[in-house]
Scaffold this active site. Sequence first.
Site, PDB file in Angstrom:
ATOM      1  N   CYS A  13       0.921  -1.096  -0.208  1.00 48.56           N
ATOM      2  CA  CYS A  13      -0.016  -0.059   0.346  1.00 48.56           C
ATOM      3  C   CYS A  13       0.775   1.419   0.091  1.00 48.56           C
ATOM      4  O   CYS A  13       0.818   2.182  -0.910  1.00 48.56           O
ATOM      5  CB  CYS A  13      -1.237  -0.111   1.155  1.00 48.56           C
ATOM      6  SG  CYS A  13      -1.988   1.349   1.301  1.00 48.56           S
TER       7      CYS A  13
ATOM      8  N   CYS B 167      -1.536   1.823  -3.229  1.00 46.86           N
ATOM      9  CA  CYS B 167      -2.382   2.710  -3.152  1.00 46.86           C
ATOM     10  C   CYS B 167      -1.896   4.168  -2.935  1.00 46.86           C
ATOM     11  O   CYS B 167      -2.020   5.040  -3.252  1.00 46.86           O
ATOM     12  CB  CYS B 167      -3.271   2.243  -1.743  1.00 46.86           C
ATOM     13  SG  CYS B 167      -3.580   0.950  -0.950  1.00 46.86           S
TER      14      CYS B 167
ATOM     15  N   LYS C 256       0.073   5.690  -6.504  1.00 44.94           N
ATOM     16  CA  LYS C 256      -1.060   5.114  -7.240  1.00 44.94           C
ATOM     17  C   LYS C 256      -0.948   6.228  -6.798  1.00 44.94           C
ATOM     18  O   LYS C 256      -1.639   7.576  -8.057  1.00 44.94           O
ATOM     19  CB  LYS C 256      -1.457   4.403  -7.255  1.00 44.94           C
ATOM     20  CG  LYS C 256      -2.799   4.139  -7.735  1.00 44.94           C
ATOM     21  CD  LYS C 256      -3.730   3.297  -7.475  1.00 44.94           C
ATOM     22  CE  LYS C 256      -5.099   3.174  -6.435  1.00 44.94           C
ATOM     23  NZ  LYS C 256      -5.837   2.079  -6.420  1.00 44.94           N
TER      24      LYS C 256
ATOM     25  N   TYR D  81      -8.273  -3.691 -11.588  1.00 43.16           N
ATOM     26  CA  TYR D  81      -8.750  -2.156 -11.354  1.00 43.16           C
ATOM     27  C   TYR D  81      -7.324  -1.663 -11.435  1.00 43.16           C
ATOM     28  O   TYR D  81      -7.156  -0.477 -11.913  1.00 43.16           O
ATOM     29  CB  TYR D  81      -9.430  -2.050  -9.937  1.00 43.16           C
ATOM     30  CG  TYR D  81      -8.721  -2.484  -8.468  1.00 43.16           C
ATOM     31  CD1 TYR D  81      -7.944  -1.345  -8.117  1.00 43.16           C
ATOM     32  CD2 TYR D  81      -8.448  -3.487  -8.040  1.00 43.16           C
ATOM     33  CE1 TYR D  81      -7.324  -1.205  -7.008  1.00 43.16           C
ATOM     34  CE2 TYR D  81      -7.445  -3.440  -7.085  1.00 43.16           C
ATOM     35  CZ  TYR D  81      -7.355  -2.846  -6.285  1.00 43.16           C
ATOM     36  OH  TYR D  81      -6.244  -3.172  -5.798  1.00 43.16           O
TER      37      TYR D  81
ATOM     38  N   GLU E 282      -6.651   1.779 -13.834  1.00 45.06           N
ATOM     39  CA  GLU E 282      -6.427   3.143 -13.267  1.00 45.06           C
ATOM     40  C   GLU E 282      -5.165   3.410 -13.871  1.00 45.06           C
ATOM     41  O   GLU E 282      -4.809   4.638 -14.091  1.00 45.06           O
ATOM     42  CB  GLU E 282      -5.988   2.654 -11.584  1.00 45.06           C
ATOM     43  CG  GLU E 282      -7.058   2.543 -10.560  1.00 45.06           C
ATOM     44  CD  GLU E 282      -6.614   2.241  -9.191  1.00 45.06           C
ATOM     45  OE1 GLU E 282      -7.883   2.436  -8.271  1.00 45.06           O
ATOM     46  OE2 GLU E 282      -6.027   1.727  -8.657  1.00 45.06           O
TER      47      GLU E 282
ATOM     48  N   HIS F  41     -27.953  20.835  -2.545  1.00 47.68           N
ATOM     49  CA  HIS F  41     -27.444  21.529  -3.721  1.00 47.68           C
ATOM     50  C   HIS F  41     -27.120  22.564  -3.798  1.00 47.68           C
ATOM     51  O   HIS F  41     -27.357  22.932  -2.955  1.00 47.68           O
ATOM     52  CB  HIS F  41     -29.501  21.657  -4.000  1.00 47.68           C
ATOM     53  CG  HIS F  41     -30.026  22.097  -5.105  1.00 47.68           C
ATOM     54  ND1 HIS F  41     -29.914  21.490  -6.517  1.00 47.68           N
ATOM     55  CD2 HIS F  41     -30.117  23.194  -5.737  1.00 47.68           C
ATOM     56  CE1 HIS F  41     -29.968  22.022  -7.573  1.00 47.68           C
ATOM     57  NE2 HIS F  41     -29.905  23.101  -7.141  1.00 47.68           N
TER      58      HIS F  41
ATOM     59  N   GLU G 167     -27.105  14.767  -4.820  1.00 51.84           N
ATOM     60  CA  GLU G 167     -27.633  14.305  -3.976  1.00 51.84           C
ATOM     61  C   GLU G 167     -28.883  13.705  -5.473  1.00 51.84           C
ATOM     62  O   GLU G 167     -30.049  13.223  -4.785  1.00 51.84           O
ATOM     63  CB  GLU G 167     -28.168  15.930  -4.862  1.00 51.84           C
ATOM     64  CG  GLU G 167     -28.520  16.978  -6.246  1.00 51.84           C
ATOM     65  CD  GLU G 167     -29.106  18.250  -5.972  1.00 51.84           C
ATOM     66  OE1 GLU G 167     -29.797  18.588  -6.089  1.00 51.84           O
ATOM     67  OE2 GLU G 167     -28.200  19.332  -6.597  1.00 51.84           O
TER      68      GLU G 167
HETATM   69  C1  LIG Z   1      -0.331  -0.767  -7.432  1.00 48.43           C
HETATM   70  C2  LIG Z   1      -1.630  -1.221  -6.063  1.00 48.43           C
HETATM   71  C3  LIG Z   1      -2.868  -0.946  -5.811  1.00 48.43           C
HETATM   72  C4  LIG Z   1      -3.899  -0.633  -4.420  1.00 48.43           C
HETATM   73  N1  LIG Z   1      -4.471   0.241  -4.499  1.00 48.43           N
HETATM   74  C5  LIG Z   1      -5.008  -0.091  -3.366  1.00 48.43           C
HETATM   75  C6  LIG Z   1      -6.286   1.109  -3.362  1.00 48.43           C
HETATM   76  O1  LIG Z   1      -6.196   2.152  -3.858  1.00 48.43           O
HETATM   77  N2  LIG Z   1      -6.938   0.861  -2.213  1.00 48.43           N
HETATM   78  C7  LIG Z   1      -6.608  -0.241  -1.779  1.00 48.43           C
HETATM   79  O2  LIG Z   1      -7.453  -0.514  -0.466  1.00 48.43           O
HETATM   80  N3  LIG Z   1      -5.941  -1.253  -1.652  1.00 48.43           N
HETATM   81  C8  LIG Z   1      -4.716  -1.400  -2.988  1.00 48.43           C
HETATM   82  N4  LIG Z   1      -4.245  -1.644  -3.376  1.00 48.43           N
HETATM   83  C9  LIG Z   1      -4.168  -3.310  -2.641  1.00 48.43           C
HETATM   84  C10 LIG Z   1      -3.171  -3.409  -0.771  1.00 48.43           C
HETATM   85  O3  LIG Z   1      -2.072  -2.533  -1.149  1.00 48.43           O
HETATM   86  C11 LIG Z   1      -3.700  -4.749  -0.687  1.00 48.43           C
HETATM   87  O4  LIG Z   1      -4.895  -5.361  -0.382  1.00 48.43           O
HETATM   88  C12 LIG Z   1      -2.302  -4.359   0.928  1.00 48.43           C
HETATM   89  O5  LIG Z   1      -0.866  -3.622   0.610  1.00 48.43           O
HETATM   90  C13 LIG Z   1      -2.132  -5.549   1.563  1.00 48.43           C
HETATM   91  O6  LIG Z   1      -1.849  -5.436   2.609  1.00 48.43           O
HETATM   92  P1  LIG Z   1      -0.821  -6.495   3.599  1.00 48.43           P
HETATM   93  O7  LIG Z   1      -0.382  -6.203   4.511  1.00 48.43           O
HETATM   94  O8  LIG Z   1      -1.845  -8.089   3.470  1.00 48.43           O
HETATM   95  O9  LIG Z   1       0.118  -6.836   2.554  1.00 48.43           O
HETATM   96  P2  LIG Z   1       1.717  -5.939   1.537  1.00 48.43           P
HETATM   97  O10 LIG Z   1       1.094  -4.393   2.272  1.00 48.43           O
HETATM   98  O11 LIG Z   1       1.741  -6.773   0.139  1.00 48.43           O
HETATM   99  O12 LIG Z   1       2.483  -6.246   2.669  1.00 48.43           O
HETATM  100  C14 LIG Z   1       3.307  -7.736   3.008  1.00 48.43           C
HETATM  101  C15 LIG Z   1       5.291  -7.659   3.598  1.00 48.43           C
HETATM  102  O13 LIG Z   1       5.501  -8.500   3.831  1.00 48.43           O
HETATM  103  C16 LIG Z   1       6.151  -9.273   3.430  1.00 48.43           C
HETATM  104  N5  LIG Z   1       7.032 -10.408   3.463  1.00 48.43           N
HETATM  105  C17 LIG Z   1       6.697 -10.676   2.291  1.00 48.43           C
HETATM  106  N6  LIG Z   1       7.245 -12.197   2.538  1.00 48.43           N
HETATM  107  C18 LIG Z   1       7.914 -11.827   3.181  1.00 48.43           C
HETATM  108  C19 LIG Z   1       9.013 -11.974   4.236  1.00 48.43           C
HETATM  109  N7  LIG Z   1       9.384 -13.927   4.179  1.00 48.43           N
HETATM  110  N8  LIG Z   1       9.883 -12.488   5.763  1.00 48.43           N
HETATM  111  C20 LIG Z   1       9.552 -10.728   5.363  1.00 48.43           C
HETATM  112  N9  LIG Z   1       9.288 -10.259   5.073  1.00 48.43           N
HETATM  113  C21 LIG Z   1       8.439 -10.745   4.532  1.00 48.43           C
HETATM  114  C22 LIG Z   1       6.547  -7.690   2.168  1.00 48.43           C
HETATM  115  O14 LIG Z   1       7.981  -7.515   1.664  1.00 48.43           O
HETATM  116  C23 LIG Z   1       5.388  -6.882   2.423  1.00 48.43           C
HETATM  117  O15 LIG Z   1       6.398  -5.544   2.702  1.00 48.43           O
HETATM  118  C24 LIG Z   1      -3.456  -1.446  -3.512  1.00 48.43           C
HETATM  119  C25 LIG Z   1      -2.329  -2.707  -4.364  1.00 48.43           C
HETATM  120  C26 LIG Z   1      -1.516  -2.151  -6.519  1.00 48.43           C
HETATM  121  C27 LIG Z   1      -0.518  -3.226  -6.332  1.00 48.43           C
END
Ligand SMILES: Cc1cc2nc3c(=O)[nH]c(=O)nc-3n(C[C@H](O)[C@H](O)[C@H](O)COP(=O)(O)OP(=O)(O)OC[C@H]3O[C@@H](n4cnc5c(N)ncnc54)[C@H](O)[C@@H]3O)c2cc1C
Length: 456
Positions: free
Chosen positions: A42, A47, A50, A179, A183, A437, A442
Amino acid sequence: MSYDYDLFVIGAGSAGVRSARMAAATGARVAIAEDDRFGGTCVIRGCVPKKFMVYASHFSETFEDAVGYGWTLGEAHFDWPTLIANKDKEIARLEGLYRQAVSRHNGEIFDDRATLKDAHTVHLVNAKRDITAKTILIATGGHSVRDIDGPGGECCLTSTEVFHLEKLPKSIVIAGGGYIALEFAHIFHGMGSEVTLVYRGPKILRGFDEDLRDALQESMQKKGIRLMLNTTFASCRPEGDKKHVVTHSGESLIVDEVLLAIGRRPNVAGLDLEEIGIKCGINGNVIVDEYSRSSVENIYAIGDVTGRKELTPVAIHEAMCFVKTVFEDTPTAPDHELVATAIFTQPEIGTVGMSEEKALEFGHSIDVYKTSFQPLKHALTGRDEQTLMKLVVDSVNDRVLGCHIFGPEASEMVQLVAVALKMGATKAQFDATIAVHPTTAEELVTMRRKFASRAP
Ligand SMILES: Cc1cc2nc3c(=O)[nH]c(=O)nc-3n(C[C@H](O)[C@H](O)[C@H](O)COP(=O)(O)OP(=O)(O)OC[C@H]3O[C@@H](n4cnc5c(N)ncnc54)[C@H](O)[C@@H]3O)c2cc1C
């Protein structure tokens, strides 16, 4: 048995950081490992960056629209490196805040890759160190896939690299119809690139309300974004400083950049989940019960790695439920119903609840209210752009099941509509609400004429 920590979190994205911070705030001994940058998808490559690009891309239409309101502007010039540098500065600041959120509560941070050795032991790959914890949380998120049908996926960008391009591509082909693809199509179009979208299906935005899909598709074509439907890439190869894409429909496209936005998969490779008895689904997603517990009793998983609803606020909500369940003695299952979501195209989509098609599939008899109109702002700009608003209403009990908006500020509007739907609002209550309005919103409370009634 004593453990080094009460909780070890793998992954410092939205889900991991919120869990670590909140668990640590209860007094638990917490550690978190991150092998890339704090903040995860994110903040670093999703997010937030972006949305900066979305803002940047809006200016071209704003400048055009200003003329109808009497403004005369000089020649506009867009400088990509300035945007990237400013965006990177802000992302670095946010990354710091995410780190502080954990360390301020005495959570320990390991900048390392973590794998699972057994149900209570995490192995830090670079430090070559084992650490034990009573509870382990997998919050490793997901990554973009590169598998096109033919060769050349490696010469394409994904959404991870696109934020670091050195220059704005004059032309770009984007693969995908979800999406993220849509975008970026609008982002690059707004910045002046020539954009072609290649999508394997007959219509973009699979799974969304049909009227939204039609409205966005039509609007993209009107703007001059080229859509190539019912086809995929057969190959992609570098050609000088360009990329040469050949599609299965036989088209040959030579462009500056190619972006793949064809899906994401959970980050589970190398975690050795199955060896310790953690069951995964066919996409590799960790299978969890309603409390986010995996098939190993003390190991939980939340966020994108579970493949439930891949959105930041959902990941954060799951984190808060996990902490309540495990550290506050209050079992709390995440609620995935009526999650509002936006697509930051131009104009935007904001949607919450059931599409017309979903409502019928779930056995509801429905009344459909919808309106399509030119926003007041464009009466003077002359821009040929329509706003669409639609309510799907249960005809038996009058409850509003879904709200779908395509128009400026749709994301802002739908957030508030979601509150009403979560409270079980009926169409009669929408009607009883006095309009603000003149606004676009609305129309949501003034849609009196039933467009259609349908039975399942
Ligand atoms: C281009 C794009 C645009 C998006 N836009 C939106 C939006 O507008 N609104 C919205 O709600 N969502 C959006 N999303 C989705 C949103 O980013 C994700 O749903 C959210 O970040 C998920 O969070 P998370 O913590 O599950 O995973 P992540 O944020 O992916 O975090 C996981 C972390 O774990 C780390 N990791 C992985 N494996 C290991 C390991 N073995 N050891 C240590 N660290 C590790 C990774 O490096 C990462 O930092 C978007 C996604 C993308 C790709």
